[in-house]
Scaffold this active site. Structure first.
Site, PDB file in Angstrom:
ATOM      1  N   ARG A  46     -48.348  28.342-101.413  1.00  0.00           N
ATOM      2  CA  ARG A  46     -49.644  28.473-101.468  1.00  0.00           C
ATOM      3  C   ARG A  46     -50.430  27.617-102.765  1.00  0.00           C
ATOM      4  O   ARG A  46     -49.509  27.532-103.706  1.00  0.00           O
ATOM      5  CB  ARG A  46     -50.095  30.075-101.972  1.00  0.00           C
ATOM      6  CG  ARG A  46     -49.477  31.090-100.885  1.00  0.00           C
ATOM      7  CD  ARG A  46     -50.104  32.206-101.048  1.00  0.00           C
ATOM      8  NE  ARG A  46     -51.632  32.687-100.677  1.00  0.00           N
ATOM      9  CZ  ARG A  46     -52.272  32.478 -99.714  1.00  0.00           C
ATOM     10  NH1 ARG A  46     -51.608  32.658 -98.369  1.00  0.00           N
ATOM     11  NH2 ARG A  46     -53.524  32.717 -99.910  1.00  0.00           N
ATOM     12  N   GLY A  77     -40.064  27.006 -94.230  1.00  0.00           N
ATOM     13  CA  GLY A  77     -40.355  27.794 -95.553  1.00  0.00           C
ATOM     14  C   GLY A  77     -39.352  28.931 -95.583  1.00  0.00           C
ATOM     15  O   GLY A  77     -39.679  29.833 -94.864  1.00  0.00           O
ATOM     16  N   HIS A 133     -27.332  62.411-104.675  1.00  0.00           N
ATOM     17  CA  HIS A 133     -26.433  62.043-103.836  1.00  0.00           C
ATOM     18  C   HIS A 133     -26.684  62.979-102.445  1.00  0.00           C
ATOM     19  O   HIS A 133     -26.951  64.365-102.682  1.00  0.00           O
ATOM     20  CB  HIS A 133     -25.091  62.515-104.233  1.00  0.00           C
ATOM     21  CG  HIS A 133     -23.961  62.394-103.165  1.00  0.00           C
ATOM     22  ND1 HIS A 133     -23.252  61.499-102.839  1.00  0.00           N
ATOM     23  CD2 HIS A 133     -23.380  63.569-102.598  1.00  0.00           C
ATOM     24  CE1 HIS A 133     -22.485  61.553-101.900  1.00  0.00           C
ATOM     25  NE2 HIS A 133     -22.454  63.070-101.763  1.00  0.00           N
ATOM     26  N   LYS A 182     -64.589  38.664 -98.193  1.00  0.00           N
ATOM     27  CA  LYS A 182     -64.666  40.251 -98.370  1.00  0.00           C
ATOM     28  C   LYS A 182     -63.784  40.726 -99.814  1.00  0.00           C
ATOM     29  O   LYS A 182     -62.679  40.017 -99.893  1.00  0.00           O
ATOM     30  CB  LYS A 182     -63.985  40.739 -97.139  1.00  0.00           C
ATOM     31  CG  LYS A 182     -64.576  40.406 -95.698  1.00  0.00           C
ATOM     32  CD  LYS A 182     -63.912  40.914 -94.716  1.00  0.00           C
ATOM     33  CE  LYS A 182     -64.341  40.575 -93.519  1.00  0.00           C
ATOM     34  NZ  LYS A 182     -63.507  41.249 -92.264  1.00  0.00           N
TER      35      LYS A 182
END
Length: 478
Positions: free
Chosen positions: A281, A189, A456, A36
């Protein structure tokens, strides 16, 4: 043979950004995608995971409202099916948006598998089963007049003996799509992906153990950021084990059992309903037949450019974007957008500045979050800079006290010179990094930033205060 100006193989963030920009510049573009358009980021990564992390933030907010602010709120339950439906709706709407953008731009999208057949030539096996121009079922031969772009992305790395089954052993690609919520999870991981999933599961009530082989989690970030993040995760009840390694693991009837060796050499047994492998990856090039165009991957599987300024390979007219690129490309979606723009403009014959990888921001969307751009203090010193660094806790400003999650701002500069890196950890710091990308990318000095006024009360005024201090004008720091 069909001969568009540009052929893009892969419809993820790098591929579709290349296609959109090239089409906008008047080039005829064919985009080949076997799954896709939108790729991993849209369908399995960035977008669905951030949708789920937002839900996790809402759950955390209910607990904070009750315990800290006296708001008598209660959480009855998490309706997993409703949560998933909202996530999927967000992904689907984004998917339709990408499809619409490509259609409006005039990009021709082929649903199929692409294989190189020579320099800038491709054979596409059409997954739709339509007939190709030679009468063969679903076969299309194309040749790019100007350039071929490789954008086939990456897949999660796995560990030997721990093949994902989508239920007990999952990767980051399928963790959110596993059935239901586990009562406990072991995450292997401690990089950005592992930390995000550990954070998500903890927010939704799971017992979480996070194991990282390096001596600290998010090891690519500044050491102070790692310490603050680890402290924040531990405060939330996550068992963070850095400097630890998985010895072995076995699948049980109702979960997993693993042995982990800790940083001091001790061995502990961890039992969990689910094991989530988030160890990085790997680039995807299977079936591309790179050799047909005279190309090969390096030892790590990347396709390295011969010309980084143009992201062009050793084969003239073939360019690479996204996760196929080795470092210094960081494998991040927003970096691939920039790479796609660069390659498209190069193919259109326009001058385009090379991607400044040092100024690509990095974000971990956990609770607390981290965000950084540029060099860490250790990296700056290793490169020979005389370094000046200043940091400030977010709780030193009023808005940081309101949030009550701790965190800090750290700025690393060349002594008497430009800003080399900015590092943030705390609530919502992902929304604070864009300003600092400009600071690093434009080689600003602290005095350049210090003359600009931060609103602020905000978290961002802590950033302004650190720059004021480095410029010798600090109000609340000396």
């Amino acid at each position: 043979m069909d001969s568009p100006d540009v052929i893009v193989i892969g419809g993820g963030t790098g591929g579709y950004s290349t296609a959109l920009r090239a089409a906008a510049l008047g080039l005829e573009v064919v985009l080949v995608e076997r799954d896709k358009v939108g790729g991993t980021c849209l369908h399995r990564g960035c977008i669905p995971s951030k949708a789920m992390l937002h839900a996790a933030e809402l759950v955390d907010g209910i607990a904070e409202a009750r315990e800290r602010w006296g708001v008598k709120a209660t959480l009855d339950a998490v309706d997993w099916s409703a949560l998933v439906a909202t996530r999927d709706d967000i992904v689907a709407r984004n998917h339709r948006g990408v499809q619409a953008h490509l259609a409006r731009a005039g990009v021709r999208v082929l649903a199929g598998h692409a294989r190189l057949t020579g320099p800038r030539s491709v054979r596409v096996t059409d997954l739709g089963g339509r007939t190709g121009q030679h009468g063969e079922p679903g076969v299309h031969d194309l040749s790019a007049r100007r350039g071929l772009v490789l954008a086939t992305g990456s897949r999660p790395r796995t560990l030997p003996g721990l093949e994902p089954d989508g239920r007990r052993v999952v990767t980051s690609d399928d963790a959110l799509f596993a059935p239901g919520l586990p009562a406990s999870v072991l995450v292997l991981g401690g990089g950005a992906i592992g930390v995000e999933y550990a954070s998500f599961h903890r927010s939704l009530g799971a017992e979480v153990t996070l194991v990282e082989a390096a001596d600290r989690i998010v090891p690519m970030e500044d050491a102070e950021v790692s310490r603050h993040l680890a402290r924040g995760l531990k405060k939330r009840g996550i068992d963070v084990r850095a400097g630890a390694r998985l010895l072995d693991a076995e699948v049980l009837t109702n979960g997993m059992r693993a042995r982990v060796r800790g940083a001091r050499g001790e061995t502990v047994t961890v039992e969990a309903e689910r094991l989530l492998v988030a160890v990085g990856r790997a680039p995807v090039t299977d079936g591309l037949d790179l050799a047909a165009a005279g190309l090969a991957t390096d030892a790590r599987g990347f396709v390295a450019p011969a010309d980084w300024d143009r992201l062009e390979t050793a084969a003239p007219g073939i360019h690479v974007v996204g996760d196929l690129l080795p470092p210094p490309s960081p494998g991040l979606a927003h970096a691939s957008f920039a790479e796609g723009l660069l390659v498209a403009e190069t193919l259109a014959g326009l001058p385009s500045a090379p991607v400044d990888y040092a100024a690509v921001p990095r974000v971990t969307y956990s609770s607390p979050q981290t965000a950084a751009v540029g060099l860490s203090e250790a990296e700056a010193r290793a490169r020979g800079y005389e370094v000046e660094a200043n940091s400030m806790p977010l709780t030193a400003v009023a808005k940081g006290m309101v949030h009550g999650q701790g965190g800090m701002v750290k700025v690393v500069t060349e002594a008497g010179g430009r800003v080399l890196g900015v590092h943030l950890v705390g609530p919502h710091v992902s929304e604070m990094i864009a300003e600092n990308q400009l600071v690093v990318g434009w080689d600003a000095e602290p005095s350049d930033v210090a003359r600009h006024i931060h609103p602020h009360p905000t978290l961002s005024e802590a950033v302004g205060e650190v720059f004021l201090t480095l410029a010798g004008r600090g109000l609340h720091q000396q």
